[in-house]
Structure formats: C-alpha cells, structure tokens
Motif scaffolding. Structure first.
Motif, PDB file in Angstrom:
ATOM      1  N   ASN A  87       0.829  -1.194   0.000  1.00 29.20           N
ATOM      2  CA  ASN A  87       0.000   0.000   0.000  1.00 29.20           C
ATOM      3  C   ASN A  87       0.872   1.256   0.000  1.00 29.20           C
ATOM      4  OD1 ASN A  87      -2.365   1.533   0.067  1.00 29.20           O
ATOM      5  ND2 ASN A  87      -2.508   1.473   2.289  1.00 29.20           N
ATOM      6  N   ASP A  90       2.143   1.862  -3.455  1.00 29.78           N
ATOM      7  CA  ASP A  90       1.052   2.369  -4.302  1.00 29.78           C
ATOM      8  C   ASP A  90       0.856   3.866  -4.088  1.00 29.78           C
ATOM      9  OD1 ASP A  90       0.569  -0.079  -5.464  1.00 29.78           O
ATOM     10  OD2 ASP A  90      -1.104  -0.600  -4.128  1.00 29.78           O
ATOM     11  N   LYS A  93       3.547   6.195  -5.721  1.00 32.24           N
ATOM     12  CA  LYS A  93       3.695   6.241  -7.178  1.00 32.24           C
ATOM     13  C   LYS A  93       3.639   7.691  -7.672  1.00 32.24           C
ATOM     14  CE  LYS A  93       1.998   1.622  -8.291  1.00 32.24           C
ATOM     15  NZ  LYS A  93       0.891   0.813  -8.859  1.00 32.24           N
TER      16      LYS A  93
END
Length: 220
Positions: A87, A90, A93
């Motif tokens: 997570n 993510d 990013k």
C-alpha cells in the motif's frame, strides 16, 4: 560525571488534561529519549509501530526488534502493526524522485499518523504523538501538520506537538543510543532514501550502505 545527570528532564503532562498516549515510534534511537521522558513523567503510554515505508524487510525487522527490546526492558506495551508495504508503494507512485522533506514524506507521515489515530480512537487513547520529530533530519513543522490533521478527524483527540529536541533531548537521544547499543540506521528508511543515500555515498567515494552492521557505541 555522567552527562545524563547534567541534562535533567522537565516534568511533562499531556495536552488538554489527556489521560492516555499512543506514541507512534519510527525506531529505537528516536524513541529512546521520548520513552524515558514519558516514563519519568509517569505518563500512561503505549508504543505503536507502524512504518510500512521502511525498506527492505531486513531493515524493517531490525528496527522493529530494537524497539521491542527497549519497550520490553521498561515494560511498555508495544503494538506491532502490519507491514503494509504494498500500500505504501502504491501511494508513493509518481513521487519516486521527490526530495527528502517533500510531498512524498508528507504522504508517508499522513499514512502512518492516520492509522495511528484510527487505532487510538478505537482503543481508548485521547492523545497521539510520534518520536519522528526528535530527529534533526526531519522537518518538525511538516510532521506536526500531519499529526494534527490525523487527530482532527476524531472528536476529543489531540496530537501532542511537543518539541522532543529541546532542553537536551537530542543529546540524550544520542547518549541513550550509545548506552543501549542501538542499531544505527544510515538512511531515513524508504527505498528511495536508500537509493539516494547510496548515490551520494558512491559519488563521495564511499561504499554503499551495508544493512545490519553498525551499532551505536561501537567506537567506545
């Protein structure tokens, strides 16, 4: 004379007559002085270890185990939260090349403090804080903004913005780390700080970081 005796701690109290503190801890070296200050002030607190940013897993486990060791030594409750690394990547990013203290760090603090605040609200804590601010490598205003934002989502919860560096706190942090022979981490924690630190070291003619090898007090 022991320099610990020269640097006396002030008696602390939680903001707004708080009763129970959940202390987010990033690592034992940063948390050591904070924990001893809270103990000497008879503050009821629990350690909350949630740091999915720390990379790789070997580094994460070393930092967590050092913190557990110190908490157990003082009989302080320790909450071992999930290593939510997927997570974290993510959320990071698009921020892979942001500088330290930039928006990636804000995201990282927000992520960790939001989970800390949620656990606190669900388990009877009315104050949260973090050991992150004691490090001179961190932006204290950035950390406090993230902590205050997380706490504001829950009624009757405070984020304690106490400056842990002041009145000898930073010096005691180093003394405790040497006394306890804590693991000495050589980068902030995330994959991108490891990458950038190694780039700087190589450009400076130094070897890359070797995980799990350096400890405070080894030079004594």
């Amino acid at each position: 004379m022991d320099s610990n005796n020269e640097l006396t701690r002030e008696k602390l109290s939680l903001p707004n007559a708080g009763k129970k503190l959940l202390l987010h801890s990033c690592c034992a070296p940063c948390a050591g002085e904070v924990m001893e200050a809270l103990i000497s002030s008879d503050i009821d607190f629990t350690i909350y270890f949630y740091n999915p940013n720390i990379h790789p897993r070997k580094e994460y486990d070393i930092r967590k185990d050092e913190n557990i060791r110190f908490a157990e030594k003082h009989n302080i409750p320790f909450i071992d939260a999930d290593y939510d690394v997927d997570n974290w990547f993510d959320l990071a990013k698009g921020m892979e090349h942001e500088p330290e203290r930039g928006v990636r760090c804000t995201m990282c603090f927000d992520m960790r403090f939001e989970k800390t605040a949620a656990y606190a609200a669900e388990n009877g804590f009315d104050v949260i804080s973090s050991s992150l601010g004691i490090s001179r490598w961190k932006n204290m205003e950035q950390i406090n903004d993230c902590g205050l934002r997380a706490a504001s989502r829950y009624p009757n919860m405070d984020y304690w913005t106490f400056n842990w560096r002041k009145k000898g706190g930073s010096a005691r942090m180093l003394e405790i780390s040497k006394r306890e022979k804590f693991y000495m981490q050589e980068y902030c924690g995330c994959a991108y700080s490891l990458r950038d630190t190694n780039k700087w070291r190589m450009a400076s003619g130094r070897e890359k970081i070797e995980l799990g090898t350096k400890y405070y007090g080894e030079e004594d």
